[in-house]
Motif scaffolding. Structure first.
Motif, PDB file in Angstrom:
ATOM      1  N   LEU A   1       0.849  -1.185   0.000  1.00  0.00           N
ATOM      2  CA  LEU A   1       0.000   0.000   0.000  1.00  0.00           C
ATOM      3  C   LEU A   1       0.886   1.237   0.000  1.00  0.00           C
ATOM      4  N   ARG A   2       0.866   1.958  -1.098  1.00  0.00           N
ATOM      5  CA  ARG A   2       1.625   3.193  -1.183  1.00  0.00           C
ATOM      6  C   ARG A   2       0.751   4.343  -0.704  1.00  0.00           C
ATOM      7  N   LEU A   3       1.337   5.390  -0.247  1.00  0.00           N
ATOM      8  CA  LEU A   3       0.578   6.522   0.281  1.00  0.00           C
ATOM      9  C   LEU A   3      -0.061   7.368  -0.807  1.00  0.00           C
ATOM     10  N   ASP A   4       0.319   7.142  -2.040  1.00  0.00           N
ATOM     11  CA  ASP A   4      -0.172   7.961  -3.135  1.00  0.00           C
ATOM     12  C   ASP A   4      -1.289   7.276  -3.930  1.00  0.00           C
ATOM     13  N   ARG A   5      -2.100   6.429  -3.273  1.00  0.00           N
ATOM     14  CA  ARG A   5      -3.208   5.696  -3.904  1.00  0.00           C
ATOM     15  C   ARG A   5      -2.724   4.667  -4.921  1.00  0.00           C
ATOM     16  N   HIS A   6      -1.484   4.258  -4.793  1.00  0.00           N
ATOM     17  CA  HIS A   6      -0.902   3.259  -5.689  1.00  0.00           C
ATOM     18  C   HIS A   6      -0.710   1.976  -4.904  1.00  0.00           C
ATOM     19  N   PHE A   7      -1.214   0.894  -5.435  1.00  0.00           N
ATOM     20  CA  PHE A   7      -1.096  -0.419  -4.809  1.00  0.00           C
ATOM     21  C   PHE A   7      -0.290  -1.307  -5.745  1.00  0.00           C
ATOM     22  N   ILE A   8       0.650  -2.038  -5.189  1.00  0.00           N
ATOM     23  CA  ILE A   8       1.532  -2.872  -5.999  1.00  0.00           C
ATOM     24  C   ILE A   8       1.393  -4.327  -5.567  1.00  0.00           C
ATOM     25  N   ILE A   9       1.066  -5.184  -6.514  1.00  0.00           N
ATOM     26  CA  ILE A   9       1.029  -6.612  -6.261  1.00  0.00           C
ATOM     27  C   ILE A   9       2.477  -7.073  -6.265  1.00  0.00           C
ATOM     28  N   LYS A  10       2.956  -7.457  -5.094  1.00  0.00           N
ATOM     29  CA  LYS A  10       4.364  -7.809  -4.930  1.00  0.00           C
ATOM     30  C   LYS A  10       4.655  -9.228  -5.416  1.00  0.00           C
ATOM     31  N   THR A  11       3.795 -10.164  -5.033  1.00  0.00           N
ATOM     32  CA  THR A  11       3.967 -11.544  -5.466  1.00  0.00           C
ATOM     33  C   THR A  11       2.640 -12.281  -5.351  1.00  0.00           C
ATOM     34  N   VAL A  12       2.563 -13.429  -6.020  1.00  0.00           N
ATOM     35  CA  VAL A  12       1.335 -14.225  -6.067  1.00  0.00           C
ATOM     36  C   VAL A  12       1.727 -15.700  -6.080  1.00  0.00           C
ATOM     37  N   PHE A  13       1.017 -16.502  -5.285  1.00  0.00           N
ATOM     38  CA  PHE A  13       1.288 -17.939  -5.261  1.00  0.00           C
ATOM     39  C   PHE A  13       0.041 -18.675  -4.797  1.00  0.00           C
ATOM     40  N   PRO A  14      -0.025 -19.992  -4.993  1.00  0.00           N
ATOM     41  CA  PRO A  14      -1.221 -20.740  -4.612  1.00  0.00           C
ATOM     42  C   PRO A  14      -1.380 -20.838  -3.097  1.00  0.00           C
ATOM     43  N   VAL A  15      -2.609 -21.053  -2.662  1.00  0.00           N
ATOM     44  CA  VAL A  15      -2.879 -21.258  -1.234  1.00  0.00           C
ATOM     45  C   VAL A  15      -2.572 -22.731  -0.934  1.00  0.00           C
ATOM     46  N   ASP A  16      -1.294 -23.063  -0.963  1.00  0.00           N
ATOM     47  CA  ASP A  16      -0.905 -24.436  -0.675  1.00  0.00           C
ATOM     48  C   ASP A  16      -0.146 -24.535   0.643  1.00  0.00           C
ATOM     49  N   ARG A  17      -0.038 -23.439   1.325  1.00  0.00           N
ATOM     50  CA  ARG A  17       0.621 -23.421   2.624  1.00  0.00           C
ATOM     51  C   ARG A  17      -0.452 -23.404   3.716  1.00  0.00           C
ATOM     52  N   GLU A  18      -0.248 -24.194   4.730  1.00  0.00           N
ATOM     53  CA  GLU A  18      -1.238 -24.292   5.815  1.00  0.00           C
ATOM     54  C   GLU A  18      -1.520 -22.927   6.433  1.00  0.00           C
ATOM     55  N   ARG A  19      -0.502 -22.093   6.473  1.00  0.00           N
ATOM     56  CA  ARG A  19      -0.662 -20.750   7.045  1.00  0.00           C
ATOM     57  C   ARG A  19      -1.832 -20.006   6.410  1.00  0.00           C
ATOM     58  N   TYR A  20      -1.998 -20.131   5.107  1.00  0.00           N
ATOM     59  CA  TYR A  20      -3.058 -19.405   4.412  1.00  0.00           C
ATOM     60  C   TYR A  20      -4.336 -20.216   4.292  1.00  0.00           C
ATOM     61  N   GLN A  21      -4.233 -21.521   4.296  1.00  0.00           N
ATOM     62  CA  GLN A  21      -5.422 -22.360   4.193  1.00  0.00           C
ATOM     63  C   GLN A  21      -6.352 -22.156   5.385  1.00  0.00           C
ATOM     64  N   ARG A  22      -5.823 -21.727   6.497  1.00  0.00           N
ATOM     65  CA  ARG A  22      -6.673 -21.510   7.674  1.00  0.00           C
ATOM     66  C   ARG A  22      -7.693 -20.386   7.463  1.00  0.00           C
ATOM     67  N   TYR A  23      -7.467 -19.555   6.464  1.00  0.00           N
ATOM     68  CA  TYR A  23      -8.407 -18.475   6.179  1.00  0.00           C
ATOM     69  C   TYR A  23      -9.564 -18.917   5.283  1.00  0.00           C
ATOM     70  N   LEU A  24      -9.478 -20.119   4.770  1.00  0.00           N
ATOM     71  CA  LEU A  24     -10.529 -20.622   3.892  1.00  0.00           C
ATOM     72  C   LEU A  24     -11.603 -21.316   4.717  1.00  0.00           C
ATOM     73  N   GLU A  25     -12.821 -21.171   4.282  1.00  0.00           N
ATOM     74  CA  GLU A  25     -13.919 -21.910   4.892  1.00  0.00           C
ATOM     75  C   GLU A  25     -13.761 -23.378   4.506  1.00  0.00           C
ATOM     76  N   ASN A  26     -14.385 -24.274   5.252  1.00  0.00           N
ATOM     77  CA  ASN A  26     -14.261 -25.698   4.953  1.00  0.00           C
ATOM     78  C   ASN A  26     -14.636 -26.038   3.523  1.00  0.00           C
ATOM     79  N   ASP A  27     -15.676 -25.401   2.995  1.00  0.00           N
ATOM     80  CA  ASP A  27     -16.104 -25.705   1.626  1.00  0.00           C
ATOM     81  C   ASP A  27     -15.210 -25.068   0.576  1.00  0.00           C
ATOM     82  N   GLU A  28     -14.287 -24.203   0.988  1.00  0.00           N
ATOM     83  CA  GLU A  28     -13.361 -23.556   0.050  1.00  0.00           C
ATOM     84  C   GLU A  28     -12.014 -24.273  -0.023  1.00  0.00           C
ATOM     85  N   ARG A  29     -11.752 -25.162   0.927  1.00  0.00           N
ATOM     86  CA  ARG A  29     -10.427 -25.802   1.000  1.00  0.00           C
ATOM     87  C   ARG A  29     -10.208 -26.765  -0.147  1.00  0.00           C
ATOM     88  N   PRO A  30      -8.960 -26.773  -0.644  1.00  0.00           N
ATOM     89  CA  PRO A  30      -8.629 -27.671  -1.760  1.00  0.00           C
ATOM     90  C   PRO A  30      -8.662 -29.134  -1.335  1.00  0.00           C
TER      91      PRO A  30
END
Length: 126
Positions: A97-126
């Motif tokens: 989040l930049r202060l000048d209304r500019h947002f930068i996508i830094k990186t992107v990867f699949p939700v294959d790490r348990e750390r992020y899977q915890r944010y998914l609802e049961n019906d959303e989990r792979p």
């Protein structure tokens, strides 16, 4: 991890506006991701292109937030989003989040790490 959580709804709307470059908001994808990670054999899970990223932002949610310096000495606040893509059910996006209304996508990867899977609802989990 919950930096400015009360504002995440607004921030997500601003990031979404940036996709369409509305009201002075701009959302871009880092050159580092596009030139050095995307479709690079050394980063096999970095397969998500602009369309995947836009889809995830428009249909996703912020799940973590970090203040300046909280993550590896980040110079700007960061938000972690999860959202569906066209190639995978769910992906993770690190957004600066930049202060000048500019947002930068830094990186992107699949939700294959348990750390992020915890944010998914049961019906959303792979």
């Amino acid at each position: 991890m919950d930096h400015m959580k009360k504002d995440w709804g607004d921030e997500l709307q601003w990031i979404q506006k940036g996709i369409h470059q509305v009201d002075g908001y701009i959302t871009t994808i880092s050159n580092h991701y596009l030139q050095h990670r995307l479709q690079n054999d050394e980063y096999e899970d970095r397969i998500f292109d602009e369309l995947d990223i836009c889809w995830a932002i428009m249909n996703g949610r912020i799940v973590e937030g970090y203040d300046i310096g909280e993550r590896n000495g980040n110079k700007d606040p960061e938000r972690i989003l999860i959202g569906p893509s066209l190639k995978e059910p769910w992906i993770v996006l690190a957004v600066v989040l930049r202060l000048d209304r500019h947002f930068i996508i830094k990186t992107v990867f699949p939700v294959d790490r348990e750390r992020y899977q915890r944010y998914l609802e049961n019906d959303e989990r792979p």
